[in-house]
Design an enzyme around this catalytic site. Structure first.
Site, mmCIF file in Angstrom:
data_model
loop_
_atom_site.group_PDB
_atom_site.id
_atom_site.type_symbol
_atom_site.label_atom_id
_atom_site.label_comp_id
_atom_site.label_asym_id
_atom_site.label_seq_id
_atom_site.Cartn_x
_atom_site.Cartn_y
_atom_site.Cartn_z
ATOM 1 N N SER A 1 0.826 -1.122 -0.069
ATOM 2 C CA SER A 1 -0.083 -0.142 -0.138
ATOM 3 C C SER A 1 0.651 1.157 0.102
ATOM 4 C CB SER A 1 -0.798 -0.147 1.151
ATOM 5 O OG SER A 1 -1.304 1.440 1.662
ATOM 6 N N GLU B 1 0.418 3.439 1.691
ATOM 7 C CA GLU B 1 0.639 3.978 3.359
ATOM 8 C C GLU B 1 1.943 3.691 3.802
ATOM 9 O OE1 GLU B 1 -1.371 5.789 5.373
ATOM 10 O OE2 GLU B 1 -3.060 6.058 3.901
ATOM 11 N N TYR C 1 -1.566 0.693 10.216
ATOM 12 C CA TYR C 1 -1.807 -0.057 8.998
ATOM 13 C C TYR C 1 -0.518 -0.074 8.019
ATOM 14 C CZ TYR C 1 -3.698 -0.667 4.314
ATOM 15 O OH TYR C 1 -3.707 -1.145 3.070
HETATM 16 P P1 NAP Z 1 -11.423 -4.902 1.650
HETATM 17 O O1 NAP Z 1 -12.633 -4.606 0.744
HETATM 18 O O2 NAP Z 1 -11.449 -4.185 3.107
HETATM 19 O O3 NAP Z 1 -11.304 -6.444 1.622
HETATM 20 C C1 NAP Z 1 -10.459 -7.229 2.603
HETATM 21 C C2 NAP Z 1 -10.568 -8.485 2.696
HETATM 22 O O4 NAP Z 1 -9.734 -9.317 3.480
HETATM 23 C C3 NAP Z 1 -12.098 -9.109 3.197
HETATM 24 O O5 NAP Z 1 -12.312 -10.290 2.039
HETATM 25 C C4 NAP Z 1 -12.034 -9.909 4.324
HETATM 26 O O6 NAP Z 1 -12.728 -10.550 4.730
HETATM 27 C C5 NAP Z 1 -10.620 -10.309 4.067
HETATM 28 N N1 NAP Z 1 -9.919 -10.388 5.609
HETATM 29 C C6 NAP Z 1 -9.829 -9.557 6.508
HETATM 30 N N2 NAP Z 1 -9.092 -10.223 7.536
HETATM 31 C C7 NAP Z 1 -8.740 -11.475 7.394
HETATM 32 C C8 NAP Z 1 -8.279 -12.590 7.858
HETATM 33 N N3 NAP Z 1 -7.939 -12.371 9.247
HETATM 34 N N4 NAP Z 1 -8.338 -13.860 7.179
HETATM 35 C C9 NAP Z 1 -8.824 -13.942 5.956
HETATM 36 N N5 NAP Z 1 -9.306 -12.764 5.336
HETATM 37 C C10 NAP Z 1 -9.603 -11.599 5.838
HETATM 38 O O7 NAP Z 1 -9.825 -4.384 1.014
HETATM 39 P P2 NAP Z 1 -9.662 -4.102 -0.672
HETATM 40 O O8 NAP Z 1 -10.184 -2.662 -0.864
HETATM 41 O O9 NAP Z 1 -10.353 -5.245 -1.575
HETATM 42 O O10 NAP Z 1 -8.213 -4.374 -0.485
HETATM 43 C C11 NAP Z 1 -7.508 -5.513 -0.960
HETATM 44 C C12 NAP Z 1 -5.979 -5.281 -0.478
HETATM 45 O O11 NAP Z 1 -5.448 -3.931 -0.910
HETATM 46 C C13 NAP Z 1 -6.022 -5.283 1.002
HETATM 47 O O12 NAP Z 1 -4.956 -5.564 1.652
HETATM 48 C C14 NAP Z 1 -5.668 -3.615 1.222
HETATM 49 O O13 NAP Z 1 -4.992 -3.493 2.568
HETATM 50 C C15 NAP Z 1 -4.925 -3.333 0.044
HETATM 51 N N6 NAP Z 1 -4.913 -1.855 -0.280
HETATM 52 C C16 NAP Z 1 -6.464 -1.515 -0.793
HETATM 53 C C17 NAP Z 1 -6.273 -0.320 -1.246
HETATM 54 C C18 NAP Z 1 -7.702 0.514 -1.639
HETATM 55 O O14 NAP Z 1 -7.720 1.618 -2.134
HETATM 56 N N7 NAP Z 1 -8.861 -0.438 -1.852
HETATM 57 C C19 NAP Z 1 -4.943 0.662 -1.373
HETATM 58 C C20 NAP Z 1 -3.999 0.094 -1.086
HETATM 59 C C21 NAP Z 1 -4.014 -1.309 -0.502
HETATM 60 P P3 NAP Z 1 -14.160 -10.479 5.440
HETATM 61 O O15 NAP Z 1 -15.159 -10.169 4.120
HETATM 62 O O16 NAP Z 1 -14.423 -11.638 6.106
HETATM 63 O O17 NAP Z 1 -13.983 -9.159 6.213
#
Ligand code: NAP
Length: 323
Positions: free
Chosen positions: A124, A126, A148
């Site tokens: 990220s 971040e 984070y």
């Molecule tokens: P998101 O919508 O918040 O999805 C997070 C996922 O992680 C959900 O499916 C959640 O499952 C799962 N999860 C959380 N804790 C877990 C655990 N202990 N074991 C198994 N699964 C778990 O995130 P996103 O926006 O798709 O982002 C995808 C990745 O990119 C993440 O790693 C995020 O930090 C990173 N990222 C995102 C952005 C952005 O702008 N979107 C930017 C930079 C980096 P549940 O449904 O069970 O909660």
């Protein structure tokens, strides 16, 4: 032969788009889902029957090893994490367990059970926190400024270390903020597009925001997941920034969203200091020179298209009686 992919974080925004992309490319897709007492499959109901849901949790090493040993994936995309920065201040240890140590558990499971699998880690922007240069490149120093970002920095370096120490094919995509109609409403972009649609339809009449001058590098989640896939199709693993390469202010976003519904934003938006992020990172903007030159990737959707698609989605959804 049919390629097999395992996605962690299948139920999240990126996981759902990546699953669509991989299915369209003919992959057999496995999605790691942790147990919850109510269904969290809303973003992937349209994929049911096509994705093989496997049960596991980043907190549980044996579940990760079992899933990898049984599914034998060619590619593993780790998109699971506790992804909400403000929560990382109230639950810093849990954030580290998921977002940092969860990646150690996954890397160790790959090393033991499927060392020839290609691995993508969702890093990220971040990790840069308060960067000392702008735009940031793959060589910019990490100075994370919240739990984070610290957890993501740990995960990033573990991924790089497993590549160097064990010769695994592991990559980090340093993604900047990316959005879509599947983004949670707690994130500012979706909060704005969703509330503009609510105001248009008469469900509410105000939108409270923090710093309107804050600028972000936003792109479309569909573009981001395509970059993730592309990274795992290369001969050699490497790390890349995935970004739009341009910034827009919150005020520009608000103007654009309210224009989409034909309203004047100044009649509805108020600034509430409670929504100011403490320690706002300064000018986070990604240089996409490396990924553009080496992989030929660049975003396919403009900022304006993204805003419009999200407002239109919420107008339709709300008009059909769904929140
Ligand atoms: P998101 O919508 O918040 O999805 C997070 C996922 O992680 C959900 O499916 C959640 O499952 C799962 N999860 C959380 N804790 C877990 C655990 N202990 N074991 C198994 N699964 C778990 O995130 P996103 O926006 O798709 O982002 C995808 C990745 O990119 C993440 O790693 C995020 O930090 C990173 N990222 C995102 C952005 C952005 O702008 N979107 C930017 C930079 C980096 P549940 O449904 O069970 O909660």
């Amino acid at each position: 032969m049919t390629k097999k992919a395992l996605i962690t974080g299948l139920t999240g925004q990126d996981g759902s788009y990546l699953a669509e992309l991989l299915l369209a490319k003919g992959y057999q897709v496995f999605g790691l889902v942790r147990r919850s007492s109510t269904s969290n499959l809303e973003r992937i109901t349209h994929l049911s029957g096509n994705v093989e849901i496997v049960s596991g949790d980043l907190l549980d090493q044996s579940s990760l090893m079992d899933v990898i040993a049984e599914s034998q994936p060619d590619e593993i995309y780790n998109l699971a994490s506790q992804s909400y920065v403000p929560l990382s201040w109230t639950q810093p240890a849990l954030t580290a367990e998921y977002t940092a140590l969860g990646v150690s558990r996954l890397l160790e499971s790959i090393r033991r059970c499927k060392p020839d699998a290609k691995f993508y880690q969702a890093s990220s922007s971040e990790v840069f926190g308060q960067p000392d240069e702008s735009p940031q490149t793959e060589r910019t120093a990490f100075r994370p400024r919240n739990p984070y970002g610290v957890a993501k920095a740990y995960a990033h370096w573990m991924t790089v270390n497993y590549r160097q120490k064990y010769n695994l094919y592991t990559c980090c995509g340093i993604t900047y903020t990316h959005e879509s109609p599947r983004r949670g409403t707690e994130f500012v972009f979706r909060k704005i597009t969703h509330t503009a649609a609510q105001i248009k339809l008469g469900f509410t009449n105000e939108l409270k925001l923090g710093n309107l001058d804050a600028r972000r590098d936003w792109c479309y989640a569909k573009d981001a997941v395509y970059a993730m896939w592309l990274m795992l199709q290369q001969e050699q693993p490497d790390d890349y920034i995935i970004a739009s390469g341009e910034t827009h202010s919150v005020k520009e976003l608000v103007e654009c969203a309210f224009n989409c519904v034909g309203l004047n934003w100044q009649d509805y938006v108020s600034v509430d200091p409670a929504f100011y992020r403490p320690d706002e990172p300064v000018q986070l903007i990604g240089s996409i020179n490396k990924i553009k030159t080496e992989l030929g990737w660049q975003p396919q959707h403009s900022f304006e298209e993204l805003v419009k698609s999200m407002v239109d989605y919420d107008l339709t959804k709300l008009s059909n009686g769904r929140a």
